[in-house]
Scaffold this motif. Sequence first.
Motif, PDB file in Angstrom:
ATOM      1  N   GLY A 147     -19.009  -7.736 -36.895  1.00  0.00           N
ATOM      2  CA  GLY A 147     -17.646  -7.284 -37.111  1.00  0.00           C
ATOM      3  C   GLY A 147     -16.685  -7.907 -36.155  1.00  0.00           C
ATOM      4  O   GLY A 147     -15.769  -7.261 -35.693  1.00  0.00           O
ATOM      5  N   GLY A 148     -16.894  -9.141 -35.791  1.00  0.00           N
ATOM      6  CA  GLY A 148     -16.099  -9.652 -34.701  1.00  0.00           C
ATOM      7  C   GLY A 148     -15.350 -10.912 -34.953  1.00  0.00           C
ATOM      8  O   GLY A 148     -15.039 -11.272 -36.064  1.00  0.00           O
ATOM      9  N   SER A 149     -15.057 -11.606 -33.895  1.00  0.00           N
ATOM     10  CA  SER A 149     -14.091 -12.684 -33.885  1.00  0.00           C
ATOM     11  C   SER A 149     -14.754 -14.024 -33.650  1.00  0.00           C
ATOM     12  O   SER A 149     -15.547 -14.174 -32.728  1.00  0.00           O
ATOM     13  CB  SER A 149     -13.082 -12.423 -32.762  1.00  0.00           C
ATOM     14  N   HIS A 150     -14.423 -14.997 -34.505  1.00  0.00           N
ATOM     15  CA  HIS A 150     -14.942 -16.323 -34.198  1.00  0.00           C
ATOM     16  C   HIS A 150     -14.216 -16.911 -33.004  1.00  0.00           C
ATOM     17  O   HIS A 150     -14.693 -17.838 -32.372  1.00  0.00           O
ATOM     18  CB  HIS A 150     -14.873 -17.238 -35.425  1.00  0.00           C
ATOM     19  N   ASP A 151     -13.042 -16.364 -32.670  1.00  0.00           N
ATOM     20  CA  ASP A 151     -12.361 -16.834 -31.464  1.00  0.00           C
ATOM     21  C   ASP A 151     -13.209 -16.532 -30.240  1.00  0.00           C
ATOM     22  O   ASP A 151     -13.319 -17.312 -29.309  1.00  0.00           O
ATOM     23  CB  ASP A 151     -10.999 -16.155 -31.316  1.00  0.00           C
ATOM     24  N   ALA A 152     -13.798 -15.305 -30.235  1.00  0.00           N
ATOM     25  CA  ALA A 152     -14.609 -14.927 -29.104  1.00  0.00           C
ATOM     26  C   ALA A 152     -16.001 -15.537 -29.186  1.00  0.00           C
ATOM     27  O   ALA A 152     -16.636 -15.812 -28.183  1.00  0.00           O
ATOM     28  CB  ALA A 152     -14.707 -13.414 -29.024  1.00  0.00           C
ATOM     29  N   GLY A 153     -16.502 -15.756 -30.396  1.00  0.00           N
ATOM     30  CA  GLY A 153     -17.874 -16.188 -30.551  1.00  0.00           C
ATOM     31  C   GLY A 153     -18.073 -17.680 -30.550  1.00  0.00           C
ATOM     32  O   GLY A 153     -19.165 -18.164 -30.338  1.00  0.00           O
ATOM     33  N   CYS A 154     -17.024 -18.474 -30.873  1.00  0.00           N
ATOM     34  CA  CYS A 154     -17.161 -19.915 -30.975  1.00  0.00           C
ATOM     35  C   CYS A 154     -16.824 -20.571 -29.662  1.00  0.00           C
ATOM     36  O   CYS A 154     -15.889 -20.175 -28.992  1.00  0.00           O
ATOM     37  CB  CYS A 154     -16.246 -20.462 -32.074  1.00  0.00           C
ATOM     38  N   GLU A 155     -17.589 -21.577 -29.315  1.00  0.00           N
ATOM     39  CA  GLU A 155     -17.293 -22.286 -28.081  1.00  0.00           C
ATOM     40  C   GLU A 155     -17.663 -23.755 -28.245  1.00  0.00           C
ATOM     41  O   GLU A 155     -18.556 -24.112 -28.997  1.00  0.00           O
ATOM     42  CB  GLU A 155     -18.050 -21.660 -26.913  1.00  0.00           C
ATOM     43  N   HIS A 212      -6.043  -4.382 -39.788  1.00  0.00           N
ATOM     44  CA  HIS A 212      -5.375  -3.745 -38.649  1.00  0.00           C
ATOM     45  C   HIS A 212      -6.376  -3.042 -37.735  1.00  0.00           C
ATOM     46  O   HIS A 212      -6.222  -3.078 -36.503  1.00  0.00           O
ATOM     47  CB  HIS A 212      -4.311  -2.759 -39.144  1.00  0.00           C
ATOM     48  N   MET A 213      -7.378  -2.420 -38.298  1.00  0.00           N
ATOM     49  CA  MET A 213      -8.388  -1.786 -37.459  1.00  0.00           C
ATOM     50  C   MET A 213      -9.238  -2.834 -36.738  1.00  0.00           C
ATOM     51  O   MET A 213      -9.635  -2.645 -35.587  1.00  0.00           O
ATOM     52  CB  MET A 213      -9.272  -0.870 -38.308  1.00  0.00           C
ATOM     53  N   HIS A 214      -9.493  -3.924 -37.416  1.00  0.00           N
ATOM     54  CA  HIS A 214     -10.224  -5.029 -36.786  1.00  0.00           C
ATOM     55  C   HIS A 214      -9.427  -5.570 -35.598  1.00  0.00           C
ATOM     56  O   HIS A 214      -9.971  -5.834 -34.524  1.00  0.00           O
ATOM     57  CB  HIS A 214     -10.471  -6.128 -37.813  1.00  0.00           C
ATOM     58  N   ALA A 215      -8.130  -5.720 -35.782  1.00  0.00           N
ATOM     59  CA  ALA A 215      -7.288  -6.208 -34.685  1.00  0.00           C
ATOM     60  C   ALA A 215      -7.280  -5.231 -33.521  1.00  0.00           C
ATOM     61  O   ALA A 215      -7.276  -5.637 -32.354  1.00  0.00           O
ATOM     62  CB  ALA A 215      -5.867  -6.448 -35.184  1.00  0.00           C
ATOM     63  N   GLN A 216      -7.290  -3.946 -33.809  1.00  0.00           N
ATOM     64  CA  GLN A 216      -7.289  -2.948 -32.753  1.00  0.00           C
ATOM     65  C   GLN A 216      -8.565  -3.012 -31.927  1.00  0.00           C
ATOM     66  O   GLN A 216      -8.528  -2.948 -30.698  1.00  0.00           O
ATOM     67  CB  GLN A 216      -7.152  -1.546 -33.370  1.00  0.00           C
TER      68      GLN A 216
END
Length: 632
Positions: A61-69, A582-586
């Motif tokens: 349930g997360g973010s490729h911004d946080a997961g990709c490197e 919106h809940m994902h963004a929160q």
Amino acid sequence: MSVALGPRMLPCLVWVPDARQSGAIPTHETARLRRSVWWVLPLLACVACSGSSSPGGEPDGGSHDAGCETPGPTENPPVDEKKDTLAASRLLRRASLALRGVPPTDAEYAAQEAAGDEAAQRAFVDSFVDRTLHEPLFYRTMFEKARDWFDIPVIASTADAPEYGAQQQRTVELCKPGTAKAGAWKFYRGDTKACDGLKPDGTPADETTLEPWWAPGTTVTLVGYAGNTSETGITMPNGTPTPVNCRQVGPEGTCGCGPNAVRCHADHGTYPGHENFVIHNAQGQRRLLFEEPARLFAHLAWYDRPATDLILGTYSVGPTRVQAAYVSQALAGGLTALHEDDSWWRPERYSQAPIDPEHTPGDPYAWREYSVPARNPFLIADRDYRFDPRTQTGAVRGVPAAGILTSIGFLAGYPRERLRGARALEILACEVFSPPQGQTFNEYRRDPGTEGTCQHCHRRLDPAAIHFKRYAKHSSAFEGWGAKYFMPGVGTAWHWPVAWRKGQFPYGGDPYSHWNRWYQPDTLLTPVTEAQATANPESLFIDFLPSDQTLLGQVSDGTIGPLGFAKLIVASGSFDRCVVRHMHAQVMGRDIDPAAEAGYLEAQVKRFVEGGRKIRPYVKSLTQSNLFKRGH
């Protein structure tokens, strides 16, 4: 070249093999190729990995911004699970910020450290999430999230502040010490001798003692016209004394405040009107009505109600002053039976209602659940009410209640139907309206929905705006009274002679001028013929989507008003997707891109819908996802 992903496709590690191994690319070209694709491949790979699943089948349930490197110089490096997982203390901080909006306390960090090894400390985070989701601070977080998300403006004044609030009640003030009737309540304007115990002609003023709605269990004295209990009174339209039925017109002219003074608002401030009007007063009616939509969302989250109740439900939440606004609107429309209804202001009548976690039962300031049709029966409970003014005549029974879409805060905060439709699409369907680029349009003549540059947006927003026609603010107001709001065509009060169509006095101002200017027959917003409008001017208020039009690909079932709109955005799936984003963004700290991550978004929506569209369980599922736990 190729792209290799880790065994769980997270994080998105990109590598380019040495082409010299196969001899397919000359040696001097290999380095150039690797440099040219180095910044492109991570983006492609991240899109591919969005919405991936863990070996156990749990959707991340997360973010490729946080997961990709971006990888280092080593080709095809292995995934380091320990390196790519947040430390327990960092995970606790992330959970606290997502659920409470503040970092953990020192005591919470100490308790986590005392829990034992890394596994025990991570289990501590799980317990922290479960506990926090049931703490009042989570309710507050959901309220603040919804307030920022909806971004509904406060209700504007009709004329000069502060007299023109939204209460639709006549303001009464205390007679000052030293006057004959010190401590009694009188009309703020229009009865200057009341505190001396006199009528304008010098005869004794009326006086009555009653239990007021704003202070149950006490008694107050009303003096002067405010204390008039007769069924008839006198008003002075254009300076001409005119007899009126006080139960129908309310405290106008010499008519009093009514039973339990429900037609009046008692202002304890130094300048009457400020108490209800100023936005910094947390208990002022103007601010409370502004907060009601966000409070309803927080209420749904707190009580595990379906999120669709936000726009499909017949109930809302509000303290006594909020509910007074709905009662006042109904009284203005002629529903005088509400004079005797004390269920909204007497604590013993509402003490069992579900309330917010920040107040106690029976508190008049608690955000308690109430039935909207019970407070304003013109906002009806019927979920399928249809009325076609092109073929039907007479009064509309009412507009179906539709959660925040029929809240006074939303309807009065946006004074025009197109503003309401556009903002409802943006807020609740995550629609984006942007100007056209490089397009050629036909000439604009009279219909922005089908002509000129503006049709780029109006083709989308007018089918939404059509549902929001039957609520309008009158352009003028009486000092100490507040604005008047019309529900055209509804009930018995909100009908006018055909002269309003020509703008003849007294129909020259708003809302009549707006209706005449924009409710033009044979337009996208007003799909009636000129002949139908001539035969029945109220056909201009058509407020459902005809079957030859669609909204977000959906055809209306004919339900009128905002509920008809709500049904369409729910049926299209747009509402569910918007809430999930919106809940994902929160929780995760960023939105989901509906274009680049369509599969991931649909997987999240599926989880949300299968969970009953409940906010708290969905938020918890996000905190349990692999991507929530990833980072450094």
